[in-house]
Design a protein around this motif. Structure first.
Motif, PDB file in Angstrom:
ATOM      1  N   ASN A 156       3.380  14.244  -9.303  1.00 22.51           N
ATOM      2  CA  ASN A 156       3.460  15.694  -9.408  1.00 22.51           C
ATOM      3  C   ASN A 156       4.907  16.142  -9.605  1.00 22.51           C
ATOM      4  O   ASN A 156       5.274  17.246  -9.244  1.00 22.51           O
ATOM      5  N   ASP A 157       5.717  15.276 -10.174  1.00 20.26           N
ATOM      6  CA  ASP A 157       7.123  15.606 -10.381  1.00 20.26           C
ATOM      7  C   ASP A 157       7.302  16.762 -11.359  1.00 20.26           C
ATOM      8  O   ASP A 157       8.210  17.566 -11.217  1.00 20.26           O
ATOM      9  N   PHE A 158       6.451  16.829 -12.372  1.00 21.79           N
ATOM     10  CA  PHE A 158       6.598  17.845 -13.401  1.00 21.79           C
ATOM     11  C   PHE A 158       5.520  18.920 -13.296  1.00 21.79           C
ATOM     12  O   PHE A 158       5.238  19.618 -14.267  1.00 21.79           O
ATOM     13  N   ALA A 159       4.925  19.073 -12.135  1.00 23.09           N
ATOM     14  CA  ALA A 159       3.860  20.058 -11.969  1.00 23.09           C
ATOM     15  C   ALA A 159       4.393  21.484 -12.082  1.00 23.09           C
ATOM     16  O   ALA A 159       3.666  22.389 -12.493  1.00 23.09           O
ATOM     17  N   ASP A 160       5.642  21.694 -11.740  1.00 27.95           N
ATOM     18  CA  ASP A 160       6.198  23.042 -11.781  1.00 27.95           C
ATOM     19  C   ASP A 160       6.810  23.396 -13.138  1.00 27.95           C
ATOM     20  O   ASP A 160       7.265  24.516 -13.336  1.00 27.95           O
ATOM     21  N   VAL A 161       6.810  22.473 -14.092  1.00 33.00           N
ATOM     22  CA  VAL A 161       7.369  22.736 -15.415  1.00 33.00           C
ATOM     23  C   VAL A 161       6.263  23.306 -16.299  1.00 33.00           C
ATOM     24  O   VAL A 161       5.256  22.646 -16.550  1.00 33.00           O
ATOM     25  N   THR A 211       0.827  -1.207   0.000  1.00 34.27           N
ATOM     26  CA  THR A 211       0.000   0.000   0.000  1.00 34.27           C
ATOM     27  C   THR A 211       0.861   1.256   0.000  1.00 34.27           C
ATOM     28  O   THR A 211       0.587   2.208  -0.736  1.00 34.27           O
ATOM     29  N   TYR A 212       1.903   1.271   0.814  1.00 33.05           N
ATOM     30  CA  TYR A 212       2.795   2.424   0.864  1.00 33.05           C
ATOM     31  C   TYR A 212       3.467   2.650  -0.491  1.00 33.05           C
ATOM     32  O   TYR A 212       3.523   3.767  -0.991  1.00 33.05           O
ATOM     33  N   THR A 213       3.959   1.581  -1.088  1.00 32.58           N
ATOM     34  CA  THR A 213       4.628   1.699  -2.382  1.00 32.58           C
ATOM     35  C   THR A 213       3.658   2.167  -3.452  1.00 32.58           C
ATOM     36  O   THR A 213       3.982   3.033  -4.267  1.00 32.58           O
ATOM     37  N   TYR A 214       2.458   1.607  -3.463  1.00 29.27           N
ATOM     38  CA  TYR A 214       1.450   1.988  -4.456  1.00 29.27           C
ATOM     39  C   TYR A 214       1.084   3.462  -4.322  1.00 29.27           C
ATOM     40  O   TYR A 214       1.013   4.184  -5.307  1.00 29.27           O
ATOM     41  N   SER A 215       0.879   3.914  -3.091  1.00 23.20           N
ATOM     42  CA  SER A 215       0.509   5.319  -2.898  1.00 23.20           C
ATOM     43  C   SER A 215       1.683   6.247  -3.208  1.00 23.20           C
ATOM     44  O   SER A 215       1.492   7.345  -3.724  1.00 23.20           O
ATOM     45  N   PHE A 216       2.899   5.825  -2.909  1.00 24.64           N
ATOM     46  CA  PHE A 216       4.071   6.652  -3.189  1.00 24.64           C
ATOM     47  C   PHE A 216       4.300   6.796  -4.689  1.00 24.64           C
ATOM     48  O   PHE A 216       4.625   7.875  -5.175  1.00 24.64           O
ATOM     49  N   LEU A 217       4.119   5.716  -5.430  1.00 28.17           N
ATOM     50  CA  LEU A 217       4.374   5.759  -6.866  1.00 28.17           C
ATOM     51  C   LEU A 217       3.296   6.508  -7.634  1.00 28.17           C
ATOM     52  O   LEU A 217       3.530   6.937  -8.760  1.00 28.17           O
ATOM     53  N   HIS A 218       2.127   6.667  -7.050  1.00 27.75           N
ATOM     54  CA  HIS A 218       1.053   7.363  -7.751  1.00 27.75           C
ATOM     55  C   HIS A 218       0.967   8.840  -7.393  1.00 27.75           C
ATOM     56  O   HIS A 218      -0.008   9.498  -7.713  1.00 27.75           O
ATOM     57  N   LYS A 219       1.967   9.357  -6.735  1.00 27.94           N
ATOM     58  CA  LYS A 219       2.063  10.799  -6.517  1.00 27.94           C
ATOM     59  C   LYS A 219       2.791  11.375  -7.724  1.00 27.94           C
ATOM     60  O   LYS A 219       3.995  11.562  -7.717  1.00 27.94           O
TER      61      LYS A 219
END
Length: 87
Positions: free
Chosen positions: A57-62, A47-55
C-alpha cells in the motif's frame, strides 16, 4: 583418511553400532528441542518477512490521473509496435 570407519560404525554397512546409539541417546531430547527452536525461529522470520513484503500500500495515496482517449489509443499503438518488434 576421511572415509576410514571408526570403531563406532559397522565396517561393512557404515551403520552406527549399539554402543554409539546408547552414547547418543541422552542427547536426543535436547537435540530435538534445539531443532524445534531453530525451525520455529526460521519459520517465524520467514513468515514475518513474507507478510511485511506483501503489504503493498505504498502508493495507495498517489492519485492516478485520468487519461484521454486519444492518448490511450496512441499508447496502445506504441505498445503493439513494440510487441511486434520483439517477435
Amino acid at each position: 583418511m576421511v572415509l576410514d570407519p571408526s570403531r563406532y560404525q559397522d565396517h561393512r554397512t557404515w551403520k552406527m553400532t549399539p554402543g554409539l546409539i546408547r552414547a547418543r541417546q541422552p542427547f536426543f531430547k535436547k537435540n530435538m528441542i534445539g531443532l524445534a527452536i531453530l525451525a520455529g525461529v526460521s519459520a517465524g522470520i520467514y513468515t514475518y518477512t513474507y507478510s511485511f513484503l506483501h503489504k503493498d500500500n505504498d502508493f495507495a495515496d498517489v492519485p492516478i490521473p485520468p487519461i484521454d482517449e486519444k492518448e490511450l489509443e496512441k499508447l496502445k499503438k506504441e505498445y503493439e509496435q513494440h510487441k511486434q518488434e520483439r517477435q
